[in-house]
Scaffold this motif. Structure first.
Motif, PDB file in Angstrom:
ATOM      1  N   MET A   1       0.816  -1.214   0.000  1.00 34.93           N
ATOM      2  CA  MET A   1       0.000   0.000   0.000  1.00 34.93           C
ATOM      3  C   MET A   1       0.858   1.276   0.000  1.00 34.93           C
ATOM      4  O   MET A   1       1.888   1.359   0.668  1.00 34.93           O
ATOM      5  N   ILE A   2       0.399   2.263  -0.727  1.00 37.48           N
ATOM      6  CA  ILE A   2       1.021   3.591  -0.761  1.00 37.48           C
ATOM      7  C   ILE A   2       0.274   4.432   0.282  1.00 37.48           C
ATOM      8  O   ILE A   2      -0.957   4.515   0.232  1.00 37.48           O
ATOM      9  N   PRO A   3       0.993   5.008   1.271  1.00 33.68           N
ATOM     10  CA  PRO A   3       0.309   5.617   2.432  1.00 33.68           C
ATOM     11  C   PRO A   3      -0.263   7.010   2.170  1.00 33.68           C
ATOM     12  O   PRO A   3      -0.061   7.945   2.950  1.00 33.68           O
ATOM     13  N   VAL A   4      -0.947   7.117   1.038  1.00 38.10           N
ATOM     14  CA  VAL A   4      -1.452   8.422   0.608  1.00 38.10           C
ATOM     15  C   VAL A   4      -2.923   8.263   0.225  1.00 38.10           C
ATOM     16  O   VAL A   4      -3.284   7.276  -0.425  1.00 38.10           O
ATOM     17  N   GLU A   5      -3.756   9.201   0.665  1.00 39.47           N
ATOM     18  CA  GLU A   5      -5.175   9.172   0.301  1.00 39.47           C
ATOM     19  C   GLU A   5      -5.389  10.108  -0.878  1.00 39.47           C
ATOM     20  O   GLU A   5      -5.006  11.283  -0.811  1.00 39.47           O
ATOM     21  N   CYS A   6      -5.970   9.594  -1.947  1.00 37.11           N
ATOM     22  CA  CYS A   6      -6.272  10.406  -3.128  1.00 37.11           C
ATOM     23  C   CYS A   6      -7.732  10.830  -3.030  1.00 37.11           C
ATOM     24  O   CYS A   6      -8.629   9.983  -3.024  1.00 37.11           O
ATOM     25  N   VAL A   7      -7.965  12.132  -2.950  1.00 41.61           N
ATOM     26  CA  VAL A   7      -9.334  12.658  -2.809  1.00 41.61           C
ATOM     27  C   VAL A   7      -9.703  13.453  -4.058  1.00 41.61           C
ATOM     28  O   VAL A   7      -8.894  14.238  -4.556  1.00 41.61           O
ATOM     29  N   VAL A   8     -10.904  13.215  -4.564  1.00 39.34           N
ATOM     30  CA  VAL A   8     -11.439  14.044  -5.647  1.00 39.34           C
ATOM     31  C   VAL A   8     -12.662  14.759  -5.133  1.00 39.34           C
ATOM     32  O   VAL A   8     -13.481  14.164  -4.422  1.00 39.34           O
ATOM     33  N   ARG A   9     -12.781  16.023  -5.495  1.00 37.53           N
ATOM     34  CA  ARG A   9     -13.946  16.804  -5.078  1.00 37.53           C
ATOM     35  C   ARG A   9     -14.653  17.367  -6.296  1.00 37.53           C
ATOM     36  O   ARG A   9     -14.036  18.081  -7.095  1.00 37.53           O
ATOM     37  N   ASN A  10     -15.946  17.059  -6.397  1.00 33.62           N
ATOM     38  CA  ASN A  10     -16.783  17.687  -7.420  1.00 33.62           C
ATOM     39  C   ASN A  10     -17.470  18.926  -6.860  1.00 33.62           C
ATOM     40  O   ASN A  10     -17.836  19.835  -7.599  1.00 33.62           O
TER      41      ASN A  10
ATOM     42  N   LEU B   1     -11.522  18.777  -8.390  1.00 32.97           N
ATOM     43  CA  LEU B   1     -10.290  19.108  -7.668  1.00 32.97           C
ATOM     44  C   LEU B   1      -9.681  17.835  -7.079  1.00 32.97           C
ATOM     45  O   LEU B   1     -10.395  17.004  -6.500  1.00 32.97           O
ATOM     46  N   PHE B   2      -8.363  17.680  -7.249  1.00 33.50           N
ATOM     47  CA  PHE B   2      -7.647  16.496  -6.741  1.00 33.50           C
ATOM     48  C   PHE B   2      -6.767  16.940  -5.573  1.00 33.50           C
ATOM     49  O   PHE B   2      -6.035  17.920  -5.693  1.00 33.50           O
ATOM     50  N   GLU B   3      -6.858  16.224  -4.455  1.00 30.79           N
ATOM     51  CA  GLU B   3      -6.016  16.536  -3.288  1.00 30.79           C
ATOM     52  C   GLU B   3      -5.391  15.257  -2.742  1.00 30.79           C
ATOM     53  O   GLU B   3      -5.950  14.165  -2.900  1.00 30.79           O
ATOM     54  N   LEU B   4      -4.249  15.423  -2.065  1.00 27.51           N
ATOM     55  CA  LEU B   4      -3.545  14.280  -1.470  1.00 27.51           C
ATOM     56  C   LEU B   4      -3.390  14.493   0.031  1.00 27.51           C
ATOM     57  O   LEU B   4      -3.113  15.617   0.473  1.00 27.51           O
ATOM     58  N   PHE B   5      -3.570  13.418   0.789  1.00 25.24           N
ATOM     59  CA  PHE B   5      -3.386  13.469   2.242  1.00 25.24           C
ATOM     60  C   PHE B   5      -2.508  12.296   2.653  1.00 25.24           C
ATOM     61  O   PHE B   5      -2.680  11.173   2.146  1.00 25.24           O
ATOM     62  N   LEU B   6      -1.590  12.568   3.576  1.00 23.85           N
ATOM     63  CA  LEU B   6      -0.767  11.489   4.125  1.00 23.85           C
ATOM     64  C   LEU B   6      -1.616  10.671   5.090  1.00 23.85           C
ATOM     65  O   LEU B   6      -2.310  11.232   5.947  1.00 23.85           O
ATOM     66  N   LYS B   7      -1.560   9.334   4.945  1.00 21.90           N
ATOM     67  CA  LYS B   7      -2.332   8.472   5.847  1.00 21.90           C
ATOM     68  C   LYS B   7      -1.563   8.340   7.151  1.00 21.90           C
ATOM     69  O   LYS B   7      -0.625   7.545   7.249  1.00 21.90           O
ATOM     70  N   ASN B   8      -1.898   9.182   8.112  1.00 19.63           N
ATOM     71  CA  ASN B   8      -1.190   9.157   9.387  1.00 19.63           C
ATOM     72  C   ASN B   8      -2.094   9.788  10.459  1.00 19.63           C
ATOM     73  O   ASN B   8      -2.166  11.010  10.594  1.00 19.63           O
ATOM     74  N   ASP B   9      -2.767   8.907  11.218  1.00 18.33           N
ATOM     75  CA  ASP B   9      -3.724   9.383  12.222  1.00 18.33           C
ATOM     76  C   ASP B   9      -3.065  10.280  13.268  1.00 18.33           C
ATOM     77  O   ASP B   9      -3.652  11.276  13.689  1.00 18.33           O
ATOM     78  N   ALA B  10      -1.820   9.927  13.668  1.00 15.34           N
ATOM     79  CA  ALA B  10      -1.132  10.700  14.719  1.00 15.34           C
ATOM     80  C   ALA B  10      -0.925  12.144  14.271  1.00 15.34           C
ATOM     81  O   ALA B  10      -0.903  13.063  15.097  1.00 15.34           O
ATOM     82  N   LEU B  11      -0.777  12.347  12.964  1.00 17.08           N
ATOM     83  CA  LEU B  11      -0.582  13.704  12.433  1.00 17.08           C
ATOM     84  C   LEU B  11      -1.892  14.277  11.869  1.00 17.08           C
ATOM     85  O   LEU B  11      -1.882  15.309  11.194  1.00 17.08           O
ATOM     86  N   ASN B  12      -3.015  13.574  12.095  1.00 16.58           N
ATOM     87  CA  ASN B  12      -4.334  13.980  11.577  1.00 16.58           C
ATOM     88  C   ASN B  12      -4.370  14.051  10.045  1.00 16.58           C
ATOM     89  O   ASN B  12      -4.958  14.990   9.482  1.00 16.58           O
ATOM     90  N   ASP B  13      -3.764  13.087   9.389  1.00 11.17           N
ATOM     91  CA  ASP B  13      -3.808  12.982   7.916  1.00 11.17           C
ATOM     92  C   ASP B  13      -3.557  14.334   7.237  1.00 11.17           C
ATOM     93  O   ASP B  13      -4.452  14.881   6.555  1.00 11.17           O
ATOM     94  N   PRO B  14      -2.349  14.901   7.364  1.00  6.31           N
ATOM     95  CA  PRO B  14      -2.121  16.237   6.783  1.00  6.31           C
ATOM     96  C   PRO B  14      -2.176  16.229   5.251  1.00  6.31           C
ATOM     97  O   PRO B  14      -1.830  15.237   4.617  1.00  6.31           O
ATOM     98  N   MET B  15      -2.600  17.370   4.689  1.00  8.93           N
ATOM     99  CA  MET B  15      -2.593  17.484   3.230  1.00  8.93           C
ATOM    100  C   MET B  15      -1.151  17.594   2.753  1.00  8.93           C
ATOM    101  O   MET B  15      -0.326  18.269   3.391  1.00  8.93           O
ATOM    102  N   VAL B  16      -0.826  16.912   1.659  1.00 10.79           N
ATOM    103  CA  VAL B  16       0.517  16.971   1.071  1.00 10.79           C
ATOM    104  C   VAL B  16       0.364  17.209  -0.431  1.00 10.79           C
ATOM    105  O   VAL B  16      -0.745  17.143  -0.962  1.00 10.79           O
ATOM    106  N   THR B  17       1.479  17.482  -1.094  1.00 13.53           N
ATOM    107  CA  THR B  17       1.438  17.647  -2.555  1.00 13.53           C
ATOM    108  C   THR B  17       2.153  16.469  -3.205  1.00 13.53           C
ATOM    109  O   THR B  17       2.810  15.675  -2.525  1.00 13.53           O
TER     110      THR B  17
END
Ligand code: ADP
Ligand code: UDP
Length: 238
Positions: free
Chosen positions: A86-95, A117-133
């Motif tokens: 698994m790649i520890p990144v959440e891929c989010v799309v927003r309509n 809109l496409f956004e990326l978040f690091l999968k890390n609960d301790a850091l509250n899944d911060p947004m990344v690029t």
């Protein structure tokens, strides 16, 4: 294929090894978490509903050319999947704007994004899944440039397929989250697609039919998930 040793226990699913090292059994539990695991409650039958919902969506995406980890549903709550790295990144799309983007950028809920809109978040609960690029994804070695490009392409393709499918049953697909992994060198869609990881609004009433019912204490969470499933023609085992 039998579920053998527990490999890991996530917030909503448990993964088990099988006799085949390329395959896992995922068991969907009734645990429901919000706010990066700060709140966890049991919602009876949620595991079975989400497993069957996910099986339907993964099959639909596969039929439309998206490579997925889905192999077959084993029971009401269990699914056999390809074991991904698994790649520890959440891929989010927003309509449309909802959730974190409304809080982060102060835009109005429901503002349309065209193109999505496409956004990326690091999968890390301790850091509250911060947004990344995508630059963070490359710099930290979570995925390389080609893998990142493929995740972007597949996420947008999935959006086109699913947006149309939900639109046909009177629902707006507002946003959703996907997770990908590697399987013998290929980028493959993993994890799940269910009302736990997307936003769906009724086109005529605007009513929320997704996990926001839980996050916002609106009640009728499982009733809403089931209603969406019925509209899609999903027939439940249980
Ligand atoms: P969380 O990690 O957010 O607590 P879950 O309870 O859904 O989420 O746990 C499922 C875990 O299994 C997640 O970490 C997810 O990345 C991982 N996973 C999902 N699909 C696969 C797969 N096909 N192969 C390996 N791991 C997977
Ligand atoms: N999402 C998810 N898991 C997460 C974070 C988000 O499935 O850990 C989904 C969420 O259900 C929504 C979309 O991704 O459909 C965008 O979520 P957002 O960034 O708005 O965060 P939220 O406010 O939902 O925490």
């Amino acid at each position: 294929m039998n579920a053998l040793e527990l490999l890991y226990r996530g917030k909503a699913k448990s993964a088990y090894l099988t006799e085949d090292q390329d395959l896992l059994v995922l068991k969907f539990r009734d645990d429901t978490s919000a706010f990066d695991g700060e709140i966890i409650v049991q919602l009876p039958e949620k595991g079975a509903v989400n497993n069957q919902f996910n099986a339907f969506i993964m099959s639909k995406l596969s039929e439309n050319g998206i490579p997925t980890h889905y192999v077959e549903r084993l029971s009401a709550t269990d699914v056999l999947v390809k074991r991904l790295d698994m790649i520890p990144v959440e891929c989010v799309v927003r309509n449309q704007a909802a959730g974190s983007i409304v809080r982060r950028l102060g835009v109005e809920e429901g503002m349309a994004f065209d193109p999505p809109l496409f956004e990326l978040f690091l999968k890390n609960d301790a850091l509250n899944d911060p947004m990344v690029t995508e630059h963070h994804v490359e710099a930290f070695g979570w995925a390389n440039r080609h893998e990142m490009a493929r995740m972007y392409e597949l996420t947008l393709e999935a959006n086109t397929i699913l947006k149309g499918m939900f639109d046909n049953v009177g629902l707006e697909l507002v946003d959703f989250k996907l997770e990908f992994g590697r399987f013998h060198g290929e980028i493959v869609l993993g994890d799940e697609f269910s009302p736990d990881g997307c936003r769906l609004w009724d086109k005529s009433t605007g009513e929320k039919k997704d996990k926001d019912r839980f996050r916002q204490n609106l009640g009728g969470v499982l009733e809403a998930y089931r209603e969406v499933a019925v509209r899609l023609g999903i027939v439940f085992d249980t």
